[in-house]
Design an enzyme around this catalytic site. Structure first.
Site, short mmCIF file in Angstrom:
data_model
loop_
_atom_site.label_atom_id
_atom_site.label_comp_id
_atom_site.label_asym_id
_atom_site.label_seq_id
_atom_site.Cartn_x
_atom_site.Cartn_y
_atom_site.Cartn_z
N CYS A 132 -72.71 -23.77 53.11
CA CYS A 132 -74.04 -23.86 53.72
C CYS A 132 -75.09 -24.29 52.70
O CYS A 132 -76.24 -24.53 53.06
CB CYS A 132 -74.43 -22.53 54.34
SG CYS A 132 -73.20 -21.93 55.51
N HIS B 266 -79.37 -23.46 62.37
CA HIS B 266 -78.65 -23.59 61.11
C HIS B 266 -77.47 -24.56 61.26
O HIS B 266 -76.33 -24.15 61.42
CB HIS B 266 -78.17 -22.20 60.68
CG HIS B 266 -77.48 -22.13 59.37
ND1 HIS B 266 -77.71 -23.02 58.33
CD2 HIS B 266 -76.54 -21.26 58.89
CE1 HIS B 266 -76.94 -22.70 57.30
NE2 HIS B 266 -76.22 -21.64 57.62
#
Lengths: 381, 381
Positions: free
Chosen positions: B83, B328
């Site tokens: 991420c 996200h």
């Protein structure tokens, strides 16, 4: 930008390493490079890898490898450009040192292709192509290369057996390389008996996948006056899908990245003593030779037939076995090429040594030529 | 090394984009950044992405995106750090410009998480963790964050509801962001009703995945005297597995990368006007605040309870919705944060504008803190 030198080289032999994980492979190669350089630490780590997310379920290889090298805290990241991942990794490592941002960078290429957690390797490899326009047709990556090879044979009037010199040279050279997966020379008869994988690509036209890792330790050249230098470094791209190219038989990104690297190094094809090219498929060896100025279009195969690609020829290629004999752990290959070229320039290539080698060219290809990383290395004295 | 400025910003709204492929998303964001910069071309492309190899069967995103942007021939590569991929991508783009190697670099983060060709998203995401020591236990990535949150609550004596200010602030701010996935404020009552995902991580403690892409166009600052500047840029790593850390409640890589970025920028926590932090989970927001010097260990949650994280507070965070409300899209998130911070410093954040914002901090986290990219941006006048 300051000059960059290669102070350390580390390689894990390319094999089916059933007992080693992706982290083990990368750590072994990186440690070997550090040891070879006589250094304890690097201050940044660039890891090249292609299929680790799918085949090894690891999507943060930079941190993983830094962690198990004991280099906690250092900057680290993974780079990916299909089979050109490691060449692209070298390129970013070079920029980091050349810029003055870093003093000691580890560039590591790693691929773990046995034990894939049930994932299919062929499916993972077609990710090198355009999934939505090529992969979706059901074509494999070997299949794409078969289309290019067939077109080349048609266009320039070659027979399948005309490609034999590429694997024959690679396997003859690989026999001298302890890190090679296959160390047995082959003959023209062996080549002719090779079973078809995707017509006209036969067994000996396609390189074997494998597990492996190779690493280089890069430092500013002023700190290592005797070490092999990076004289040129460039990455260029082309369309991902072959059908989008004006000429499917011309590696535009090879031509472009080689032109940039030649310019930086102030050399041309005549100055190159050896060429570690990306013979994932025999046809790619021919196209690389042409795009880098060693042969006219359609004449790359002729260079092989005339014996010019052997250690005694005009432009020795795949001097340590190339992808065919050393093996092709896809995301690691570019750094194996650079490691081998460095050993040649150090005069440390053993029985594979090219006498008096002073300038080496390496070329790492992602996909069917979409990302191409070209480097030129040179001896100092 | 020369200073770097952000001349162009491009964002695709975070959504479930069933009609857009990974290439469409990246190209749209990159084109928007070029247009915003008033430029036709970039001379290099860095693409951040985490799961594209598995979920989209693309392992050469650099060349793919360059191709469909019409930027044939340019250098391009994909970067991956779970991420934290996009923050790491920004970092390499900055080095390329700062070094003098490049004059106009596109840094693009992209992730396409709907339509995954039958692949499991949760399985892909656990690749952010250590596959052989964490993933193999069957733990999900949410589960790992639940372990950290539970430990924090135990160690410092907090209740679940004490974390409510993080999602409440994020959703209140996201309501003003047209690119946010969720634009509806939530109350403490909504938070308390949120169903458990992995106890104690409830629905509102976990950010939603989504499809998206964000891009920045980077140039040397001398060519864009009025543009937002990069004042600090650093990436640091920590152990991949949580159990290998001396203190699972301390983000060492956040502390280290923030310290480097503060040093480069010549500023400290008191100079920061807004902080786009990585609130993938509420607990990560608290730990980021602590590691970056805004709160003592165990006091990050208190900062929320005291109202200091809102636009009117001492350190406004997630001013455009953060990961929770903006969404996200994992490998794109770091560049959304940087795009949002740039808009804030331009005074172009609309109803989300933080008055008089001059210095912004962004922090992008890969895994449970294994790769952390920290950037500091500043207004010029």
């Amino acid at each position: 930008m300051r000059q960059v030198a290669i102070l350390g080289v580390g390689q894990v032999p390319v094999r089916e390493h059933w007992e080693l994980s992706i982290r083990d492979l990368a750590v072994q190669a990186a440690r070997a490079a550090l040891e070879d350089a006589g250094l304890e630490r690097a201050d940044a780590l660039y890891v090249g890898n292609m299929t680790g997310g799918t085949l090894n379920q690891q999507r943060q290889l930079g941190a993983l490898v830094a962690d198990f090298l004991g280099l906690w805290g250092i900057e680290a990241v993974k780079l990916e450009a299909a089979c050109g991942s490691a060449g692209s990794t070298m390129r970013q490592g070079i920029i980091a040192v050349a810029s003055g941002e870093r003093e000691a960078v580890l560039a590591v290429g790693v691929e773990k292709m046995t034990e894939t957690g049930g994932q299919n390797t062929t499916t993972a490899l077609v990710g090198a192509a355009d999934a939505e326009y090529e992969g979706i047709q059901g074509v494999t990556f070997v299949g794409l290369n078969a289309l290019i090879m067939r077109r080349y044979m048609h266009e320039y009037g070659y027979e399948h057996v005309d490609f034999a010199p590429f694997p024959i040279n690679a396997h003859a050279n690989g026999a001298h390389n302890p890190n090679a997966m296959f160390r047995k020379p082959i003959t023209r008869a062996t080549y002719e008996k090779g079973r078809m994988v995707a017509d006209p690509v036969s067994l000996f036209d396609a390189s074997p996948i494998g597990d492996g890792a190779a690493a280089l330790l890069l430092v500013p050249a002023e700190k290592a006056p005797d070490a092999v230098r990076v004289l040129g470094s460039a990455v260029a791209t082309d369309t991902l899908a072959i059908h989008d190219r004006k000429d499917p038989l011309w590696l535009k990104a090879a031509e472009e990245s080689a032109a940039r690297a030649y310019r930086q190094a102030g050399v041309g094809p005549d100055d190159i003593d050896l060429f570690e090219l990306h013979d994932a498929f025999s046809i790619m060896a021919a196209l690389s030779l042409e795009a880098c100025g060693f042969a006219e279009p359609g004449e790359g195969v002729r260079l092989g037939l005339e014996g010019e690609i052997t250690p005694q020829g005009r432009i020795p290629i795949c001097t340590m076995g190339g992808l065919k004999a050393r093996g092709h752990p896809v995301g690691a290959t570019g750094l194996y090429q650079l490691a081998e070229a460095t050993l040649q320039l150090r005069g440390a290539a053993g029985a594979a040594q090219i006498d008096g080698a002073r300038v080496a060219l390496t070329q790492n290809i992602g996909g069917s030529g979409a990302t191409i990383a070209t480097h030129i290395l040179g001896r100092t004295e």
